[in-house]
Write a protein that holds these residues in place. Structure first.
Motif, short mmCIF file in Angstrom:
data_model
loop_
_atom_site.label_atom_id
_atom_site.label_comp_id
_atom_site.label_asym_id
_atom_site.label_seq_id
_atom_site.Cartn_x
_atom_site.Cartn_y
_atom_site.Cartn_z
N SER A 51 -5.60 2.41 -6.26
CA SER A 51 -6.59 2.18 -6.46
C SER A 51 -7.27 2.65 -6.08
CB SER A 51 -7.15 0.43 -5.56
OG SER A 51 -7.63 0.87 -4.75
N ALA A 54 3.52 -2.94 -0.05
CA ALA A 54 2.65 -3.22 -0.85
C ALA A 54 1.25 -2.59 -0.82
CB ALA A 54 2.74 -4.50 -1.20
N THR A 55 0.63 -2.90 0.24
CA THR A 55 -0.77 -2.73 0.72
C THR A 55 -0.71 -1.35 0.73
OG1 THR A 55 -0.69 -5.16 1.80
CG2 THR A 55 -2.77 -3.19 1.91
N ALA A 86 -0.67 -10.22 1.50
CA ALA A 86 -0.27 -9.22 1.53
C ALA A 86 -0.42 -8.69 2.43
CB ALA A 86 -1.67 -8.20 1.01
N LEU A 123 0.92 -5.88 -7.00
CA LEU A 123 1.37 -5.55 -5.38
C LEU A 123 1.13 -6.49 -4.24
CD1 LEU A 123 0.60 -1.54 -6.31
CD2 LEU A 123 2.91 -2.79 -5.78
N LEU A 124 0.22 -7.13 -4.30
CA LEU A 124 -0.41 -7.80 -3.36
C LEU A 124 0.16 -9.40 -3.48
CD1 LEU A 124 -3.86 -6.15 -2.76
CD2 LEU A 124 -1.76 -5.82 -1.59
N LEU A 146 -2.60 -4.43 -11.39
CA LEU A 146 -1.65 -4.09 -10.40
C LEU A 146 -2.42 -4.85 -8.85
CD1 LEU A 146 -0.80 -1.07 -9.70
CD2 LEU A 146 -2.66 -0.41 -9.11
N ALA A 147 -2.97 -5.46 -9.31
CA ALA A 147 -3.22 -6.11 -7.74
C ALA A 147 -2.18 -6.65 -7.56
CB ALA A 147 -4.81 -6.32 -7.37
N THR A 166 0.33 1.51 -1.32
CA THR A 166 0.58 1.42 -1.99
C THR A 166 -0.55 1.22 -3.18
OG1 THR A 166 3.02 1.42 -1.73
CG2 THR A 166 1.77 1.80 -4.57
N TYR A 167 -1.01 -0.01 -2.91
CA TYR A 167 -1.99 -0.40 -4.19
C TYR A 167 -3.15 0.16 -3.35
CZ TYR A 167 -5.62 -2.98 -5.39
OH TYR A 167 -7.04 -3.25 -6.09
N GLN A 210 -6.70 -2.97 -12.76
CA GLN A 210 -7.20 -2.79 -11.66
C GLN A 210 -5.68 -4.40 -11.17
OE1 GLN A 210 -10.26 -0.95 -9.66
NE2 GLN A 210 -9.14 -0.95 -8.04
#
Length: 126
Positions: free
Chosen positions: A17, A9-10, A3, A94-95, A90-91, A12-13, A87
């Protein structure tokens, strides 16, 4: 990639979240206190039970409220579990640099829109 190597990306997450966290917190706050209140309904409500669910008697109203509380706890916990799974996906996407499945993306949008509609309806009721 980690990350820290992906600041966009961090970020955005982190932004995406927040609504998931708020929905999860709201569900937890609804499940816990409402369950206790409905199980102990007779101690919290004074007056006539004529318009209460299960009324017009205290026994009927208390029974209906307690039964609904016990039936809705598993539903609420199932919703929290599903929210957590979305979630997590999603993590991971993105991460973790993985691709977000279409079903997870659609589910995320549906959850957030549904939560917004439900919250709006709930606020108008209260």
């Amino acid at each position: 990639p980690d990350a820290p190597d992906r600041p966009l990306a961090t970020l955005t997450y982190a932004i995406l979240s927040v609504p998931f966290g708020l929905v999860g917190l709201w569900l937890a706050l609804m499940i816990g206190p409402n369950t206790v209140r409905n199980l102990l309904y007779g101690f919290f409500v004074d007056g006539s039970y004529a318009t209460s669910w299960g009324g017009p008697t205290l026994a009927g109203a208390w029974t209906v409220h307690a039964a609904l509380a016990l039936l809705l706890v598993p539903v609420g916990l199932w919703l929290v579990r599903g929210l957590t799974a979305l979630q997590r996906r999603l993590a991971d996407a993105l991460l973790g640099g993985r691709r977000l499945p279409v079903a997870a993306a659609a589910g995320s949008v549906a959850v957030l829109l549904g939560a917004g509609l439900f919250l709006t309806a709930w606020l108008h009721q209260v």
